[in-house]
Design an enzyme around this catalytic site. Structure first.
Site, mmCIF file in Angstrom:
data_model
loop_
_atom_site.group_PDB
_atom_site.id
_atom_site.type_symbol
_atom_site.label_atom_id
_atom_site.label_comp_id
_atom_site.label_asym_id
_atom_site.label_seq_id
_atom_site.Cartn_x
_atom_site.Cartn_y
_atom_site.Cartn_z
ATOM 1 N N ASN A 13 -23.401 1.574 6.886
ATOM 2 C CA ASN A 13 -24.347 2.285 6.021
ATOM 3 C C ASN A 13 -25.449 1.295 5.657
ATOM 4 O O ASN A 13 -25.264 0.450 4.788
ATOM 5 C CB ASN A 13 -23.606 2.776 4.761
ATOM 6 N N TRP A 14 -26.574 1.424 6.354
ATOM 7 C CA TRP A 14 -27.670 0.460 6.129
ATOM 8 C C TRP A 14 -28.416 0.717 4.825
ATOM 9 O O TRP A 14 -29.237 -0.106 4.413
ATOM 10 C CB TRP A 14 -28.660 0.509 7.300
ATOM 11 N N LYS A 15 -28.184 1.877 4.220
ATOM 12 C CA LYS A 15 -28.916 2.257 2.993
ATOM 13 C C LYS A 15 -30.426 2.143 3.253
ATOM 14 O O LYS A 15 -30.872 2.438 4.360
ATOM 15 C CB LYS A 15 -28.447 1.404 1.815
ATOM 16 N N HIS A 45 -22.154 9.957 -1.434
ATOM 17 C CA HIS A 45 -22.116 8.525 -1.730
ATOM 18 C C HIS A 45 -22.394 8.315 -3.209
ATOM 19 O O HIS A 45 -23.203 9.033 -3.809
ATOM 20 C CB HIS A 45 -23.158 7.784 -0.877
ATOM 21 N N GLU A 48 -24.131 6.266 -4.762
ATOM 22 C CA GLU A 48 -25.548 6.047 -5.105
ATOM 23 C C GLU A 48 -26.287 7.382 -5.182
ATOM 24 O O GLU A 48 -27.169 7.563 -6.024
ATOM 25 C CB GLU A 48 -26.190 5.084 -4.094
ATOM 26 N N GLU A 90 -14.445 4.825 -2.031
ATOM 27 C CA GLU A 90 -15.301 3.701 -2.393
ATOM 28 C C GLU A 90 -15.326 3.549 -3.906
ATOM 29 O O GLU A 90 -16.087 4.269 -4.592
ATOM 30 C CB GLU A 90 -16.733 3.949 -1.903
ATOM 31 N N GLY A 118 -21.334 -3.126 -3.361
ATOM 32 C CA GLY A 118 -22.459 -4.046 -3.476
ATOM 33 C C GLY A 118 -22.286 -5.098 -4.554
ATOM 34 O O GLY A 118 -23.231 -5.796 -4.907
ATOM 35 N N SER A 122 -17.729 -3.669 -0.680
ATOM 36 C CA SER A 122 -17.706 -5.109 -0.436
ATOM 37 C C SER A 122 -16.702 -5.535 0.629
ATOM 38 O O SER A 122 -16.037 -6.567 0.498
ATOM 39 C CB SER A 122 -17.471 -5.878 -1.744
ATOM 40 N N GLY A 167 -21.464 -1.501 3.799
ATOM 41 C CA GLY A 167 -22.854 -1.565 3.369
ATOM 42 C C GLY A 167 -23.463 -2.911 3.738
ATOM 43 O O GLY A 167 -23.877 -3.151 4.877
ATOM 44 N N GLY A 168 -23.514 -3.812 2.768
ATOM 45 C CA GLY A 168 -24.192 -5.104 2.933
ATOM 46 C C GLY A 168 -23.845 -5.840 4.221
ATOM 47 O O GLY A 168 -24.736 -6.314 4.938
HETATM 48 P P1 PGA Z 1 -21.061 -2.537 0.284
HETATM 49 O O1 PGA Z 1 -21.455 -0.963 0.325
HETATM 50 O O2 PGA Z 1 -20.256 -2.788 1.524
HETATM 51 O O3 PGA Z 1 -22.375 -3.250 0.264
HETATM 52 O O4 PGA Z 1 -20.263 -2.728 -0.951
HETATM 53 C C1 PGA Z 1 -20.537 0.006 0.735
HETATM 54 C C2 PGA Z 1 -21.159 1.366 0.623
HETATM 55 O O5 PGA Z 1 -21.933 1.595 -0.317
HETATM 56 O O6 PGA Z 1 -20.906 2.256 1.456
#
Ligand code: PGA
Length: 246
Positions: free
Chosen positions: A10-12, A93, A95, A162, A168, A207, A228-229
């Site tokens: 997930n590149w966001k 998600h 976010e 999650e 993050g 994470s 994500g990251g």
């Molecule tokens: P993260 O994000 O790996 O940066 O914690 C995961 C996600 O939001 O899907």
């Protein structure tokens, strides 16, 4: 029962055409037993789809509209994602829930539209730190699931657990914490459809890094990860992909 092993990037709101090229070249020479899906920002979907055509990599959207078409400036319909080659779409998600006020009803509608368009919906669920500390983790996660599971195509569903406090933040759920919730999710899904529960791919996100991926993915009910990251770094993402069991 063999379940699908899956790692989703997930590149966001990150990445560019260079990352599309770099990631595809890195994955082309990698050995990974899991299915790999990359969800870039929408403008890069077509480039990624073209670049991955000869590889065993799928492309997914990060969101879709609750509408199919019409005067909704800025929206992207599930059918449009499918038309440009997406097989998956992330929905619910944290976010989107927190920053864009998406509630369970809206998310349930999006899941239906996505599945009707032929996409696999990756439904994200998870509790905040406050909810965990209040002992409400399972109640929160079950409520998020029940909004969707009454009317869902289990063949086109993946669930990602999650914990919001782990996204993050660099803080990861321990393998035991994650496994406990994953097992509870699978049991809860079984109350809707036993067969689907045993086959459902359940991903952990929050994470995930090369250092913790293997132990997380080794848990009985964890079938892969939503990353994500670490999915923005080719070395880290490849290391995570190769940590999947199976
Ligand atoms: P993260 O994000 O790996 O940066 O914690 C995961 C996600 O939001 O899907």
């Amino acid at each position: 029962m063999m379940r699908q092993s899956l790692v989703i990037a997930n590149w966001k709101l990150n990445g560019n055409l260079k990352l599309v090229d770099d990631m595809v070249s890195a994955l082309a020479s990698a050995r990974c037993s899991a299915d790999v899906v990359i969800c870039p920002p929408a403008p890069y979907l077509a480039a990624l789809e073209t670049a991955t055509q000869r590889l065993n990599i799928e492309v997914g959207g990060q969101n879709c509209s609750v509408y199919s078409n019409g005067a909704y400036t800025g929206e992207i319909a599930a059918e449009m994602l499918a038309e440009v080659g997406c097989k998956y779409v992330l929905l619910g998600h944290s976010e989107r829930r927190a920053l864009f006020a998406e509630d369970d009803t809206l998310i349930a509608k999006k899941v239906q539209l996505a599945q009707q368009a032929g996409l696999t919906a990756v439904l994200c669920v998870g509790e905040t730190l406050q909810q965990r500390e209040a002992g409400k983790t399972l109640d929160v996660v079950k409520a998020q699931l029940s909004a969707v599971l009454n009317d869902v195509d289990f063949n086109r569903l993946v669930v990602a657990y999650e914990p919001v406090w782990a996204i993050g933040t660099g803080e990861t759920a321990t393998p035991e914490q994650a496994q406990e919730v994953h097992a509870a999710i699978r049991q809860y899904v079984a109350t809707f459809n036993t067969d689907a529960a045993s086959k459902l791919a359940l991903l952990y996100g929050g994470s995930v890094k090369p250092e913790n991926a293997e132990i997380l993915f080794a848990q009985d009910d964890i079938d892969g990860g939503l990353i994500g990251g670490a999915s923005l770094n080719t070395d880290q993402f490849l290391a995570i992909c190769s940590a999947v069991k199976g």
